[in-house]
Design an enzyme around this catalytic site. Structure first.
Site, short mmCIF file in Angstrom:
data_model
loop_
_atom_site.label_atom_id
_atom_site.label_comp_id
_atom_site.label_asym_id
_atom_site.label_seq_id
_atom_site.Cartn_x
_atom_site.Cartn_y
_atom_site.Cartn_z
N SER A 139 49.19 43.40 36.39
CA SER A 139 49.80 44.72 36.50
C SER A 139 49.86 45.44 35.16
CB SER A 139 51.22 44.60 37.08
OG SER A 139 51.19 44.11 38.41
N GLU A 364 44.72 45.69 43.53
CA GLU A 364 44.67 47.12 43.25
C GLU A 364 46.07 47.72 43.13
OE1 GLU A 364 41.85 47.67 42.49
OE2 GLU A 364 40.45 46.69 43.84
#
Length: 385
Positions: A139, A364
């Site tokens: 992240s 994603e």
């Protein structure tokens, strides 16, 4: 199944978009669906699948030129929906090829990169992968440890990338690395000495997809391998936004398939003298699932129209990815329960979809990161750190 398009969302598509949807659905159901359970069980996907998808015209279909179809963003979304209705691994292959690797080369590469790679990638004759994530930088991609340093007129790249879809199949890898000039992107032929890809096994999700670790050990590239005009995280994040857009459409297909299968099963399966679909609790579940699928379809369609109008923002994509994956997971879990013991087998698709969606919820951008993006937009206060 027309009746499950409860709000007639597909009536809002153009005839060309509907035709693309029908073509992809027919191909996916005839050529891919009969084999996908076997691929999932074996933990693989044949390389010839990409060539078939290339002939179908869906690889990089939303890009212009270089053998790409140049369709609307909405048409691309519909194609993602019909592929993920069969399996998330198929949509993932198309997303990584078209929205990550091809988009990166198309948007940020040189004209030489585009002419060398894009026509072959659009045909499925060359496979691409996208190397951003690392084992300690998911992240927070800005903390990546992969480096590229200048050595004379060359670049030398060292590092490793993790959880890379298509990694062992790829002919070209888009690699993002720290440099003295900030984060930069490189088009790396996978035949370059020092480049290796190692398949990640023992997966319980997204098994009809190849996932790999990429290792770059003194990979030497000419200056021409670098993307010339982009520095920092803007480059990879624009690519991720493209892939997230495909996901928010794709999961509508997975959820729809789970609803279709649970409806068919409960209409046929009898207990206490009547079909399961005749019981109130079952009908309540079917109604809730129908609302979830159709609401997600409307979100995808609206965001598609915004993207075609060049008005879609990254936080709106976060909204769509977060909301639609969450809805699809709820539908898949409910469907799994409605099929009872049969629902845990590969004779049915619901648990395969459910397991796949656990991965889709993470890649994603995790649920947490998309939530924080929306929170930032609402409050003006970044809470990432």
């Amino acid at each position: 199944m027309k009746t499950l398009d409860f709000l007639a969302a597909d009536d809002q598509l153009s005839e060309e978009e509907r035709a693309i949807g029908r073509t992809v659905r027919d191909y996916a159901h005839s050529e891919l669906a009969p084999r996908v359970s076997e691929w999932f069980e074996q933990g693989t996907i044949p390389s010839d699948v990409a060539r078939g998808l290339g002939k179908l015209g869906v690889l990089g279909m939303h890009l212009d030129g270089y053998g790409c179809a140049g369709t609307s963003a909405t048409a691309y979304g519909v194609a993602c929906r019909e592929l993920e209705a069969v399996d998330s691994g198929l949509r993932s292959l198309v997303s990584v090829q078209g929205s990550l690797a091809m988009f990166a080369i198309h948007r940020w590469g040189t004209e030489e990169h585009r002419t060398e790679w894009l026509p072959r990638m659009a045909a499925g004759e060359a496979i691409g992968c996208f190397g951003l994530t690392e084992s300690d930088a998911g992240s927070d991609p800005g903390s990546m440890r992969t480096t590229a340093r200048r050595d004379g007129g060359d670049w030398v790249i060292n590092g490793a990338k993790m959880w890379i879809t298509n990694g062992t199949l790829a002919d070209v890898a888009v690699i993002w690395a720290q440099t003295d000039e900030g984060i930069r992107g490189f088009a790396v032929p996978t035949s370059t000495p020092g480049f290796s890809a190692h398949e990640i096994g023992r997966k319980l999700s997204l098994r009809a997809s190849i996932t790999a670790e990429l290792v770059l050990d003194n990979v030497r590239l000419p200056e021409s391998a670098a993307f010339p005009d982009i520095r920092g995280l803007k480059g990879p994040l624009t690519c991720l936004n493209e892939a997230r857009y495909g996901i928010l459409w794709g999961v509508v297909g997975a959820a729809r398939s789970c609803l279709e299968e649970s409806l068919a099963y409960t209409l046929e399966r009898e207990q206490f003298g009547k079909p399961l679909a005749g019981f109130q609790l079952t009908q309540r579940k079917l109604a809730d699932m129908t609302i979830a699928v159709n609401n997600a379809a409307l979100v995808a369609l609206h965001l598609g129209r915004l993207k075609d109008a060049d008005a879609l923002t990254p936080v709106q994509v976060s909204y769509g990815k977060l909301a639609n994956v969450r809805a699809a997971l709820d539908v898949a879990r409910t469907a799994r329960g409605m099929l009872g013991a049969a629902g845990i087998t590969l004779d049915h698709s619901v648990m395969r979809h459910m397991n796949n969606l656990e991965t889709v919820a993470t890649y994603e951008g995790t649920e947490e990161m998309h939530s924080l993006s929306i929170g930032h937009a609402l409050t003006g206060i970044p809470a990432f750190r």
